[in-house]
Each structure stands twice: as C-alpha cells, then as structure tokens.
Motif scaffolding. Structure first.
Motif, PDB file in Angstrom:
ATOM      1  N   ASN A  53       2.690   1.521  -1.812  1.00 17.51           N
ATOM      2  CA  ASN A  53       3.273   2.849  -2.061  1.00 17.51           C
ATOM      3  C   ASN A  53       3.904   2.948  -3.448  1.00 17.51           C
ATOM      4  O   ASN A  53       5.005   3.481  -3.615  1.00 17.51           O
ATOM      5  N   GLY A  54       3.197   2.410  -4.428  1.00 20.12           N
ATOM      6  CA  GLY A  54       3.627   2.553  -5.820  1.00 20.12           C
ATOM      7  C   GLY A  54       4.655   1.556  -6.290  1.00 20.12           C
ATOM      8  O   GLY A  54       5.114   1.639  -7.433  1.00 20.12           O
ATOM      9  N   SER A  63       5.015   3.414  13.046  1.00 15.60           N
ATOM     10  CA  SER A  63       5.318   4.676  12.357  1.00 15.60           C
ATOM     11  C   SER A  63       4.051   5.301  11.794  1.00 15.60           C
ATOM     12  O   SER A  63       3.062   4.632  11.515  1.00 15.60           O
ATOM     13  N   GLU A  64       4.079   6.604  11.620  1.00 20.43           N
ATOM     14  CA  GLU A  64       2.967   7.316  11.003  1.00 20.43           C
ATOM     15  C   GLU A  64       3.295   7.554   9.525  1.00 20.43           C
ATOM     16  O   GLU A  64       4.083   6.854   8.947  1.00 20.43           O
ATOM     17  N   GLY A  65       2.719   8.581   8.950  1.00 22.45           N
ATOM     18  CA  GLY A  65       2.916   8.811   7.519  1.00 22.45           C
ATOM     19  C   GLY A  65       1.808   8.132   6.742  1.00 22.45           C
ATOM     20  O   GLY A  65       0.895   7.539   7.299  1.00 22.45           O
ATOM     21  N   PHE A  66       1.900   8.219   5.415  1.00 25.87           N
ATOM     22  CA  PHE A  66       0.833   7.659   4.586  1.00 25.87           C
ATOM     23  C   PHE A  66       1.232   6.291   4.036  1.00 25.87           C
ATOM     24  O   PHE A  66       2.423   5.992   3.860  1.00 25.87           O
ATOM     25  N   HIS A  67       0.225   5.481   3.768  1.00 19.15           N
ATOM     26  CA  HIS A  67       0.425   4.163   3.158  1.00 19.15           C
ATOM     27  C   HIS A  67      -0.681   3.926   2.144  1.00 19.15           C
ATOM     28  O   HIS A  67      -1.851   4.194   2.418  1.00 19.15           O
ATOM     29  N   ILE A  68      -0.298   3.420   0.973  1.00 16.58           N
ATOM     30  CA  ILE A  68      -1.269   3.039  -0.055  1.00 16.58           C
ATOM     31  C   ILE A  68      -0.989   1.595  -0.446  1.00 16.58           C
ATOM     32  O   ILE A  68       0.113   1.259  -0.887  1.00 16.58           O
ATOM     33  N   LEU A  69      -1.983   0.744  -0.256  1.00 17.96           N
ATOM     34  CA  LEU A  69      -1.880  -0.667  -0.611  1.00 17.96           C
ATOM     35  C   LEU A  69      -2.864  -0.941  -1.739  1.00 17.96           C
ATOM     36  O   LEU A  69      -4.053  -0.601  -1.628  1.00 17.96           O
ATOM     37  N   GLN A  70      -2.381  -1.508  -2.827  1.00 14.80           N
ATOM     38  CA  GLN A  70      -3.234  -1.771  -3.979  1.00 14.80           C
ATOM     39  C   GLN A  70      -3.185  -3.238  -4.372  1.00 14.80           C
ATOM     40  O   GLN A  70      -2.159  -3.902  -4.196  1.00 14.80           O
ATOM     41  N   VAL A 108      -8.369  -2.767  -6.249  1.00 18.91           N
ATOM     42  CA  VAL A 108      -8.717  -2.439  -4.873  1.00 18.91           C
ATOM     43  C   VAL A 108      -7.602  -1.576  -4.282  1.00 18.91           C
ATOM     44  O   VAL A 108      -6.420  -1.895  -4.430  1.00 18.91           O
ATOM     45  N   THR A 109      -7.973  -0.503  -3.603  1.00 17.62           N
ATOM     46  CA  THR A 109      -6.994   0.394  -2.988  1.00 17.62           C
ATOM     47  C   THR A 109      -7.377   0.665  -1.534  1.00 17.62           C
ATOM     48  O   THR A 109      -8.506   1.069  -1.248  1.00 17.62           O
ATOM     49  N   GLY A 110      -6.433   0.414  -0.631  1.00 24.14           N
ATOM     50  CA  GLY A 110      -6.596   0.772   0.773  1.00 24.14           C
ATOM     51  C   GLY A 110      -5.562   1.820   1.121  1.00 24.14           C
ATOM     52  O   GLY A 110      -4.429   1.785   0.633  1.00 24.14           O
TER      53      GLY A 110
END
Length: 296
Positions: free
Chosen positions: A122-123, A92-99, A15-17
């Motif tokens: 974020n990896g 904060s802004e920017g990107f986030h990846i939750l897996q 699952v990836t958000g």
C-alpha cells in the motif's frame, strides 16, 4: 570543471499484486532494461510479451530465461502474491496493493554489481532483503512474522544472492549488447542563448539531447558560477529527446566575455561550450531610437 558521470545499467522486474481494485488486473509483471519497459505480463493473458525485437531474439535463444519469466508470470509469483495479500488483509476487506522490485545494477566504469530485492505494501516499504547478511528485514510490524519465516529458508536466500549478483548481470549484458543502438543511444543537443529583454536573465537552452542524464551550468573565468544562476528541470520533447535551460543574471555588460555555458551528456567525454556573446543571443525585442520594443 567537468562532471564524471557514473554510468549504470539495470535489469529490474516490477511485480504488482492487488485485491479489491476491479479496474486493474490482480497480477502484473514488468521487465525493465535501463528503465525501458521491455516485457510485460498480467493475469488476463497467458504469455509473457516482449516489446522490442532485440529482446525477443534473446528470449527465443535462451529457453532458461524464457521459462523463468513464464513461471514467474503465470505460476509461482501470482500464487505467492495471492497468499501474501490474503494473510495481510486477514478478515478485513478494502483494497491491498503488494509490490516487489528485484534485479541488478551494473556499474559500467567499475564492473561492480548491486542487487535489489524488496517489497512494498500500500505504497509503504514492507520487506527488504539484505544481500550482505542474506536476511530479510521487516520495515513494518506486520512484516515481522513473514521475516522470521523467510529467514529460516537459508537455501532460498542463498539462491536469491546467486540470482541477483550472478544470473541477473549475465542476462543484463545480453540485453545491453543486443539493444545497444536503442539503450546506449547518445544524441547531442543544439544550444542557443535566449533573452526576453535587455534586463532579463540570459537563458542557455539545450534541446534534442538523449538520454535524460545531463548537466548544464555557467562558468566565469573557467569557474562554475553559483550565484545568480537558475537551473531548470530536464523536460521531454515530442520526439523522445529532451531539453533543459539554465538562466544567468549578468551583473555588468563589460563582464559578458568572461562567461560561457557548458553542457555535458552522461556517458560521454564530449561537452558543448557556448560563449556568452551579445551578437548570437536570440531575442523577441528590438531597440529603436533608444527605446526597447517587444515584437508581437
């Protein structure tokens, strides 16, 4: 010497958000059976899509499992991931990846079951569930507050254990039985001996095998050779089979009859033994009047 492969089967949900990455959906779920993508959903659709006929039949006959994936894809999980990402990004802004990866692995030989449930952010490793203690383990400082909150929910952590070590293996066995012809497919290769020039290493080349779990090595007088051997990687063919090579530097011509190349495929006792024989080596050179000439 032959290798005893540990044959393991697995059912995993990936699952990836994400946040701040417009080119991908903000929620994606993938069902993998033996690392083969079997089901898929994302935030742009409203149904969980099955990608193989043999798996479609299982879901149609198992309302519990079908309902589970629909809830996970379109209700519980997307909301949970949005909340987690919101708390992680703060203001904060920017990107986030939750897996997250959850599922089970079944050892075909022993029947042992291993469950897995862990998160990455974020990896990097973020949170991991310990099935022995039924506790969450924070793997980054910012996960510690979530760890404390989740560890307080004893009932849910007990559910995770029963799901990963009880329900998941049952579902996996259904998929393995229904998809046996695809998931447990075994194809043996054709094996050739190749050599570029008389002074080049002899390459033992196997192609057309499946799955990509195999070993190939050289033996001399029945013992595995370690020196002067260059094993290659397993590579994909265009027809969904695989190929591999292992090179051997032969020290003296009179020793050749003592060598043999051995190929063994995972999940089977059969092995292919090819004797090192000058007469069967395929080359692109020929000898004329004492000179070696390479064919164009």
């Amino acid at each position: 010497t032959f290798f005893c492969f540990t044959v393991k089967h697995s059912l995993k949900n990936l699952v990836t958000g994400s946040y701040g990455i417009p080119i991908i959906p903000d929620f994606v779920g993938v069902l993998l059976v033996d690392d083969i993508q079997t089901g898929y959903c994302d935030s742009s659709q409203k149904t969980f899509k099955i990608q193989h006929d043999w798996a479609e039949e299982i879901l149609e006959n198992d309302p519990q499992q079908k309902g589970y994936y629909n809830i996970k894809c379109f209700e519980d999980e997307p909301n949970k991931f949005r909340q987690l990402i919101s708390s992680l990004k703060g203001g904060s802004e920017g990107f986030h990846i939750l897996q997250r990866i959850d599922g089970c692995e079944l050892d075909e030989n022993t029947g042992e079951v291993a469950g897995v449930l862990q998160y990455g952010h974020n990896g990097e490793d973020f949170l991991k569930f310990d099935l022995k203690t039924l506790k969450w383990i924070a793997q980054k400082p910012e996960a510690e507050s979530i760890q404390q909150k989740w560890n307080a929910d004893v009932a849910k952590n007990n559910y995770y254990k029963s799901s990963l070590t009880g329900i998941c293996p049952q579902w996996l066995k259904k998929y393995l039985d229904a998809g046996k012809s695809s998931l447990q497919r075994r194809e043996h290769p054709s094996v050739s001996l190749l050599q570029k020039t008389p002074s080049s290493p002899v390459s033992c080349h196997a192609t057309g095998f499946y799955p990509d779990r195999a070993v190939m090595f050289w033996r001399k007088d029945g013992q595995k050779v370690h020196e002067g051997v260059d094993p290659g990687e397993i590579l994909s063919n265009n027809d969904e089979t695989f190929q591999m090579s292992v090179d051997l530097n032969v020290s003296s011509p009179e020793d050749w009859s003592r060598y043999e190349c051995v190929f063994q495929l995972s999940g089977g006792d059969e092995h292919i033994v090819t004797k090192l024989d000058k007469t069967v080596i395929r080359t692109n050179w020929e000898e004329k009047n004492g000179e070696i000439k390479t064919a164009d």
